[in-house]
Write an enzyme that holds these catalytic residues in place. Structure first.
Site, PDB file in Angstrom:
ATOM      1  N   ASN A 144       2.104  17.332  31.496  1.00 19.21           N
ATOM      2  CA  ASN A 144       3.566  17.161  31.587  1.00 19.21           C
ATOM      3  C   ASN A 144       4.355  18.117  30.698  1.00 19.21           C
ATOM      4  O   ASN A 144       5.472  18.495  31.037  1.00 19.21           O
ATOM      5  CB  ASN A 144       3.968  15.702  31.329  1.00 19.21           C
ATOM      6  CG  ASN A 144       3.483  15.182  30.007  1.00 19.21           C
ATOM      7  OD1 ASN A 144       2.568  15.745  29.405  1.00 19.21           O
ATOM      8  ND2 ASN A 144       4.078  14.117  29.539  1.00 19.21           N
ATOM      9  N   GLU A 240      -2.779  10.448  21.309  1.00 16.31           N
ATOM     10  CA  GLU A 240      -1.415  10.177  21.795  1.00 16.31           C
ATOM     11  C   GLU A 240      -1.542   9.804  23.262  1.00 16.31           C
ATOM     12  O   GLU A 240      -1.796  10.665  24.101  1.00 16.31           O
ATOM     13  CB  GLU A 240      -0.532  11.421  21.636  1.00 16.31           C
ATOM     14  CG  GLU A 240      -0.293  11.843  20.210  1.00 16.31           C
ATOM     15  CD  GLU A 240       0.615  10.886  19.448  1.00 16.31           C
ATOM     16  OE1 GLU A 240       1.129   9.916  20.045  1.00 16.31           O
ATOM     17  OE2 GLU A 240       0.798  11.107  18.243  1.00 16.31           O
ATOM     18  N   CYS A 274       5.626  10.684  28.312  1.00 13.32           N
ATOM     19  CA  CYS A 274       4.979   9.487  27.750  1.00 13.32           C
ATOM     20  C   CYS A 274       6.026   8.543  27.187  1.00 13.32           C
ATOM     21  O   CYS A 274       5.919   7.333  27.318  1.00 13.32           O
ATOM     22  CB  CYS A 274       3.979   9.897  26.680  1.00 13.32           C
ATOM     23  SG  CYS A 274       4.718  10.958  25.432  1.00 13.32           S
ATOM     24  N   GLU A 448       1.569  12.222  15.218  1.00 12.44           N
ATOM     25  CA  GLU A 448       1.802  13.654  15.143  1.00 12.44           C
ATOM     26  C   GLU A 448       3.126  13.871  14.412  1.00 12.44           C
ATOM     27  O   GLU A 448       3.939  12.947  14.292  1.00 12.44           O
ATOM     28  CB  GLU A 448       1.856  14.261  16.549  1.00 12.44           C
ATOM     29  CG  GLU A 448       0.509  14.164  17.258  1.00 12.44           C
ATOM     30  CD  GLU A 448       0.416  14.991  18.530  1.00 12.44           C
ATOM     31  OE1 GLU A 448       1.210  14.766  19.450  1.00 12.44           O
ATOM     32  OE2 GLU A 448      -0.473  15.863  18.587  1.00 12.44           O
TER      33      GLU A 448
END
Ligand code: NAD
Length: 468
Positions: A144, A240, A274, A448
């Protein structure tokens, strides 16, 4: 047709075998990418191992190289953006922003100091706590945001003194391969290796004994496989994973004032984020008005090839994902939901699905409970705020959430009850390199960004100098 190469030990590797890459706006093959062989992966991991000693020893050189990489990203934003649009589908302008986001991550980590703390300085000893790199990092990204996801991983990994083998999704390998080519002159050979291939290549990377850390962004199902593959060797992992972000609208809201924010936080990148809003909870009294406002925007937004002038929403990037969105929307409609806008694929050859707003829908419907990852948004009515919070928290996901209200303090109190990594007030999707980002429950392990993200790429060493 662009024929990009892998970067292994600083050299171009075309690969003996190649696979097709399609443009999701047309479903036509427009390029091929190398299918990294076992021997080529061995070469990439060996090159990363060989490069590690010199790279970890010179922090100043690392900062300089990361700054140069950031500059290159900025200069190449248009070129990388065009490549992203052709393989991923998003509009050219947003694709260019993706490269610029990459620049800001590289620039941020070029300037972030590694921690070093003196915890004892007396006649017995001088004791410091020092950050030491892990070794070779395997970085695996989804389709994505190919370039910004890659930069979010390589910037902190390299800043901390690790070397990297990076693998993009087989659906979107080209911009990442090009990134590797562009950065070849910037990093010493072996510091950043870029390979491409299918899911099996990702699995081989996670099992490789030369890899000490895996940083992975992708689906929950694959994340669990990565965690399992890492376990026998106790490799460090940052995961993630997916999200099913709720937006909770409070009863004091001005619907017209929040509709744009909610719409774009859900439909940007055709819903393939996400941390996009994937379900909305709205009080019964405001429900019809919010549905109308969102449906109006869904009907009028310009959907098309991301390379065409004026396009605001592109196609769904992969055919399997298109089929999944179609299935989840059809399931909702079959269970009595109503499409206030959209509800079906659009005419034409690409993976275009009409922006869809679903009403008359409840939790317990798959598109509310699961991650749709596409341009379809369920809007659920609630009567009781505590119940809405319970429903928002009542899934395996815990990536982010947002609360929308005329009273930010009241919204902050509700946000404090959301079981998720980031809680926004009157906005959603806002991220930056300085802001920790990660999911609770099945949405991930670790974070992150910021110094907290950097901490995922080093381990602490206690350096004890005796004075006796
Ligand atoms: P995916 O899990 O199918 O693939 C992600 C990457 O993993 C690809 O490069 C793939 O080739 C590789 N891979 C596949 N099987 C593997 C294995 N067994 N071992 C190692 N690597 C393997 O995900 P996707 O469909 O590309 O991406 C969509 C998903 O990513 C969505 O669920 C989305 O929510 C999630 N995502 C999460 C974040 C986040 O930061 N939390 C960001 C973007 C996307």
């Amino acid at each position: 047709m662009s024929e990009y190469t892998m970067t292994i030990g600083g050299a171009a590797v075309a690969g003996s075998d190649r696979f097709d890459v399609s443009n999701p706006a047309t479903n036509q093959v427009h390029a091929t990418a190398p299918e990294c062989s076992r021997e080529e992966l061995e070469a990439a991991v060996s090159a990363a191992q060989d490069a590690h000693a010199a790279w970890r020893a010179d922090e100043a050189a690392r900062r300089e190289a990361l700054s140069a990489a950031a500059k290159l990203l900025k200069e190449s934003a248009a070129e990388l953006g065009a490549e992203i649009t052709a393989e991923q589908g998003k509009p050219l302008r947003e694709a260019g922003y993706e490269a610029i986001a990459g620049e800001s991550w590289l620039g941020y980590y070029a300037n972030l100091a590694l921690p070093r703390e003196v915890i004892q300085d007396d006649k017995r000893a001088f004791v410091e706590v020092v950050a030491r790199p892990l070794g070779v990092v395997a970085a695996i990204t989804p389709w994505n945001f190919p370039v910004s996801s890659a930069c979010m991983k390589i910037a902190p990994a390299l800043a901390a003194g690790n070397t990297v083998v990076l693998k993009p999704s087989p659906f979107t390998p080209l911009a990442t391969l090009r990134l590797g080519e562009l950065l070849r002159p910037v990093f010493p050979p072996g510091v950043l290796n870029v390979v491409s291939g299918g899911d099996a290549l990702g699995a081989r990377m996670t099992e490789h004994p030369g890899v000490r850390k895996i940083t992975f962004t992708g689906s929950v199902a694959t994340g669990k496989q990565v965690a399992a593959a890492a376990a026998p060797d106790l490799k460090r992992i940052t995961l993630e994973l997916g999200g099913n972000d709720p937006a909770i609208v409070l009863d004091d809201v001005d619907v017209d004032a929040v509709a744009d924010g909610i719409f774009w936080s859900s439909f940007a990148n055709a819903g393939q984020i996400c941390s996009a809003i994937k379900r909305v909870y709205v009080p019964v009294a405001l429900h019809a008005r919010l549905v109308d406002a969102l449906a109006d925007r869904a009907r009028n937004v310009k959907v098309g090839d991301g390379a065409a002038e004026g396009t605001r929403l592109g196609p769904i990037t992969t055919r399997p994902q298109f089929e999944r969105v179609r299935e989840l929307v059809a399931d909702a409609l079959a269970r009595g939901a109503r499409a206030a806008a959209g509800g079906a694929p659009m005419e034409g050859p690409g993976n275009f699905f009409a922006p869809t707003v679903l009403t008359d829908i409840e939790d317990g419907t798959r598109i509310v409970d699961e991650e749709q990852f596409g341009p379809a948004l369920p809007v659920v009515a609630y009567r009781d705020l505590d119940e809405a919070v319970a429903r928002a928290n009542g899934t395996h996901f815990g990536l982010d959430g947002s609360v929308w209200s005329a009273d930010p303090e009241r919204a902050a109190e509700v946000a404090s009850r959301l079981d998720c990594g980031t809680a926004w007030i009157n906005t959603h999707l806002m991220q930056g390199p300085n802001q920790p980002f990660g999911g609770r429950k099945w949405s991930g392990i670790g974070v992150e960004n910021g110094p907290w993200g950097l901490a995922g790429f080093y381990e602490l060493q206690t350096l004890y100098r005796s004075r006796r």
